[in-house]
Structures are given as structure tokens and as C-alpha cells.
Write a protein that holds these residues in place. Structure first.
Motif, short mmCIF file in Angstrom:
data_model
loop_
_atom_site.label_atom_id
_atom_site.label_comp_id
_atom_site.label_asym_id
_atom_site.label_seq_id
_atom_site.Cartn_x
_atom_site.Cartn_y
_atom_site.Cartn_z
N ARG A 195 0.84 -1.20 0.00
CA ARG A 195 0.00 0.00 0.00
C ARG A 195 0.88 1.26 0.00
N PHE A 196 1.97 1.20 0.78
CA PHE A 196 2.82 2.38 0.93
C PHE A 196 4.13 2.31 0.16
N ILE A 197 4.53 1.12 -0.25
CA ILE A 197 5.73 0.95 -1.09
C ILE A 197 5.28 0.14 -2.30
N PRO A 198 4.65 0.79 -3.27
CA PRO A 198 3.99 0.06 -4.35
C PRO A 198 4.97 -0.77 -5.18
N ALA A 199 4.47 -1.92 -5.65
CA ALA A 199 5.25 -2.75 -6.57
C ALA A 199 5.52 -1.94 -7.83
N PRO A 200 6.69 -2.09 -8.44
CA PRO A 200 7.75 -3.07 -8.12
C PRO A 200 8.89 -2.49 -7.27
N GLU A 201 8.62 -1.48 -6.44
CA GLU A 201 9.70 -0.91 -5.64
C GLU A 201 10.34 -1.97 -4.73
N ARG A 202 11.63 -1.84 -4.53
CA ARG A 202 12.37 -2.76 -3.67
C ARG A 202 11.81 -2.69 -2.25
N ASN A 203 11.56 -3.87 -1.67
CA ASN A 203 10.91 -3.91 -0.36
C ASN A 203 11.24 -5.25 0.32
N TYR A 204 12.52 -5.57 0.44
CA TYR A 204 12.91 -6.85 1.03
C TYR A 204 12.90 -6.77 2.56
N SER A 205 12.70 -7.94 3.20
CA SER A 205 12.75 -7.98 4.66
C SER A 205 13.68 -9.07 5.18
N TRP A 206 14.26 -9.88 4.29
CA TRP A 206 15.10 -11.00 4.70
C TRP A 206 16.22 -11.20 3.70
N TRP A 207 17.42 -11.49 4.25
CA TRP A 207 18.57 -11.88 3.45
C TRP A 207 19.24 -13.06 4.12
N SER A 208 19.62 -14.06 3.37
CA SER A 208 20.23 -15.25 3.93
C SER A 208 21.57 -14.92 4.58
N TYR A 209 21.89 -15.64 5.65
CA TYR A 209 23.21 -15.53 6.25
C TYR A 209 24.29 -16.07 5.31
N ARG A 210 23.88 -16.86 4.32
CA ARG A 210 24.86 -17.53 3.46
C ARG A 210 25.45 -16.61 2.39
N SER A 211 24.83 -15.49 2.15
CA SER A 211 25.34 -14.59 1.12
C SER A 211 25.66 -13.23 1.74
N TYR A 212 26.63 -12.56 1.16
CA TYR A 212 27.00 -11.24 1.65
C TYR A 212 25.94 -10.25 1.17
N TRP A 213 25.00 -9.94 2.02
CA TRP A 213 23.76 -9.30 1.59
C TRP A 213 23.95 -7.90 1.04
N ARG A 214 24.90 -7.13 1.58
CA ARG A 214 25.03 -5.74 1.12
C ARG A 214 25.61 -5.66 -0.29
N GLN A 215 26.40 -6.68 -0.66
CA GLN A 215 27.01 -6.67 -1.99
C GLN A 215 26.06 -7.21 -3.05
N LYS A 216 25.42 -8.34 -2.74
CA LYS A 216 24.58 -9.00 -3.73
C LYS A 216 23.11 -8.58 -3.63
N ASP A 217 22.67 -8.14 -2.45
CA ASP A 217 21.28 -7.73 -2.21
C ASP A 217 20.29 -8.81 -2.65
N GLN A 218 20.58 -10.05 -2.28
CA GLN A 218 19.71 -11.17 -2.66
C GLN A 218 18.61 -11.33 -1.61
N GLY A 219 17.69 -10.37 -1.61
CA GLY A 219 16.66 -10.33 -0.59
C GLY A 219 15.34 -10.93 -1.03
N ARG A 220 14.49 -11.16 -0.03
CA ARG A 220 13.12 -11.60 -0.28
C ARG A 220 12.20 -10.88 0.72
N ARG A 221 10.97 -10.63 0.34
CA ARG A 221 9.99 -10.00 1.24
C ARG A 221 9.15 -11.09 1.88
N LEU A 222 9.62 -11.57 3.03
CA LEU A 222 8.97 -12.69 3.71
C LEU A 222 8.10 -12.23 4.87
N ASP A 223 8.30 -11.00 5.34
CA ASP A 223 7.58 -10.49 6.50
C ASP A 223 6.50 -9.51 6.04
N HIS A 224 5.36 -9.54 6.74
CA HIS A 224 4.21 -8.81 6.23
C HIS A 224 3.37 -8.22 7.37
#
Length: 262
Positions: A195-224
Motif C-alpha cells: 500500500r505504501f511501497i507500491p510494486a515493483p519498488e524494492r521492499n525486502y525484509s530477509w537476506w540469507s546468512y549464506r550470502s554477503y547481503w550488502r554486496q549482492k542484495d539477494q533479498g526476499r519480502r517474507l515479513d508482512h
């Protein structure tokens, strides 16, 4: 009324980070998932010191668990066993005083294992069944309700860093997305994140510990944070608190915050 949600991935391990969030963001209510502690060992002292004198806890030793802490009075409203095995994955409260009558549901939906096939991975079937039980519950809701937490599903194509690459990865498979959509349609929930961050704007809430998140930004929006149709128009803002992912030994999830004018 400012309401926050955060999968903290052990509240005792990260109690200093929770205190920092409460100090910097000052939500009226905070919903935590994966507290990973039995109720009698929950770290009450810090919350009491900061004025979060109302607490509802549904915990268990070492795994899962949810807690809702608040400056606003509430009463315990419900504990649903949507997992159907006794795991502590949900707690609901009814706000009293400011926001009186609003129901706040705090849920931690199962991750579902690694293989998107219930025949070879029972955990995946449990996740889908959990959502189906939630859907039957949602069909009968008759109160202004906000449901928040770690849904462990990224529903939109833009809710993951690479839609095509993740189509067979648990959390973004078509069957999970379709099952979550049935839950959404059962009550007409409105997604505050979009509603407030309309698609397709970036809106991730989770990044795996297995990847260096700040460099690759391999995020997912799992929290709602999803609001009932009659509650959604009273929302005035929503944001995510991404800096927590940069803190030392962080949770793999970040907090979300929605503000309402009730």
C-alpha cells in the motif's frame, strides 16, 4: 498508533538489539517471532524498564515462539495451533484504551523445508496445511484486525531478487503464492507493505546468512503486515528498518513498522 513486527531469531541473544529498536523507533506495540525461549525464561526486565508493561508470550524451548509487547493495554485474545502439533507459532491480543477493539494477530508461518513437494518433504505439506487452516479462520473474522509476522512467503515477482531463479525455491513457489492468495482473499486483507511501497519498488525484509547481503542484495519480502478492509484506510505510513541488518550478529530479518490513526 505505531505497530512493529520483527523476526528476531532469538530474543535473548539479541535483547540489546531489541532495546535499540524500541529506543530508536518507539513503537507502541512490537510483535516478535522466533523468540526461541519458553515463557518462564522470557527476558521481561528490559521491556518493563522501557515501559512495555503489557506482554503476551507464547513460547517454547529453543524453537519458534512469538511475543507481543506493548505500552498500550491489551488482553489475550487467542492462541491458534494452525500447525496442529502444539508448536508456538501464534498469539492474538485485543487492544484496550487507545485503539480499543482492534485485534492484533502475531504469526510465524513455517518455513517449509528445502523441497517444494509435500510427498518427499512433509514440512512443505505442513506449511500449506497451516495456511489452509488460517484461511478457514480468516473467512469468519468480524473485527478490525491486523495480522503481522513472518509469513515465509514472498508473493509478488518483485518481492524477490530474481523471480525466475526462485520459482522452484521454497518461499516463492507458485503453490505457496496461490495458497497465500487464498488466505488474503478469505478476508480481503490489504498488504501494508505494498500500500505504501507500491510494486515493483524494492521492499525486502530477509537476506540469507549464506550470502554477503550488502554486496549482492539477494533479498526476499517474507515479513508482512496485513490489515482488515475496515482498518486499512486508517493506516498513515509504513516503512522497513533495514539498518538492523547491519548491526553486529543481526537477525536475518528486519523490522517492519506501520502507523495508524485510530
Amino acid at each position: 498508533m505505531k505497530i512493529a513486527t520483527w523476526n528476531i531469531n532469538s530474543v535473548r541473544l539479541r535483547i540489546d538489539q531489541v532495546e535499540r529498536l524500541l529506543t530508536e523507533q518507539a513503537p507502541d506495540v512490537l510483535c516478535l517471532q522466533e523468540i526461541k525461549v519458553a515463557e518462564h525464561l522470557f527476558p521481561h526486565e528490559m521491556f518493563e524498564r522501557l515501559g512495555y508493561t503489557h506482554r503476551a508470550i507464547h513460547g517454547q524451548k529453543g524453537y519458534h515462539g512469538v511475543a507481543t509487547v506493548s505500552k498500550v493495554p491489551f488482553r489475550d485474545f487467542s492462541k491458534h495451533d494452525w500447525q496442529d502439533n502444539g508448536e508456538a507459532r501464534h498469539i492474538g491480543v485485543e487492544l484496550l484504551g487507545p485503539g480499543q477493539g482492534m485485534i492484533l494477530e502475531n504469526v510465524y508461518i513455517p518455513a517449509g523445508g528445502d523441497v517444494a513437494d509435500r510427498e518427499v518433504n512433509p514440512k512443505f505439506g505442513q506449511k500449506l496445511d497451516f495456511l489452509e487452516r488460517m484461511t478457514r479462520w480468516a473467512d469468519a473474522i468480524d473485527r478490525p484486525t491486523l495480522i503481522v509476522g513472518d509469513f515465509n512467503i514472498a508473493p509478488l515477482e518483485c518481492d524477490v531478487y530474481d523471480h525466475k531463479a526462485l520459482l522452484k525455491v521454497v518461499s516463492h513457489t507458485p503453490v505457496e503464492v496461490e495458497t497465500l492468495k487464498r488466505f488474503q482473499d478469505a478476508h480481503g486483507w490489504e498488504d501494508m507493505g505494498r500500500r505504501f511501497i507500491p510494486a515493483p519498488e524494492r521492499n525486502y525484509s530477509w537476506w540469507s546468512y549464506r550470502s554477503y547481503w550488502r554486496q549482492k542484495d539477494q533479498g526476499r519480502r517474507l515479513d508482512h503486515m496485513w490489515a482488515s478492509p475496515e482498518l486499512a484506510p486508517q493506516a498513515r505510513g509504513h516503512h522497513f528498518v533495514e539498518e538492523t541488518r547491519r548491526w553486529e550478529q543481526p537477525s536475518d530479518h528486519i523490522p517492519l513498522v506501520t502507523e495508524f490513526e485510530l
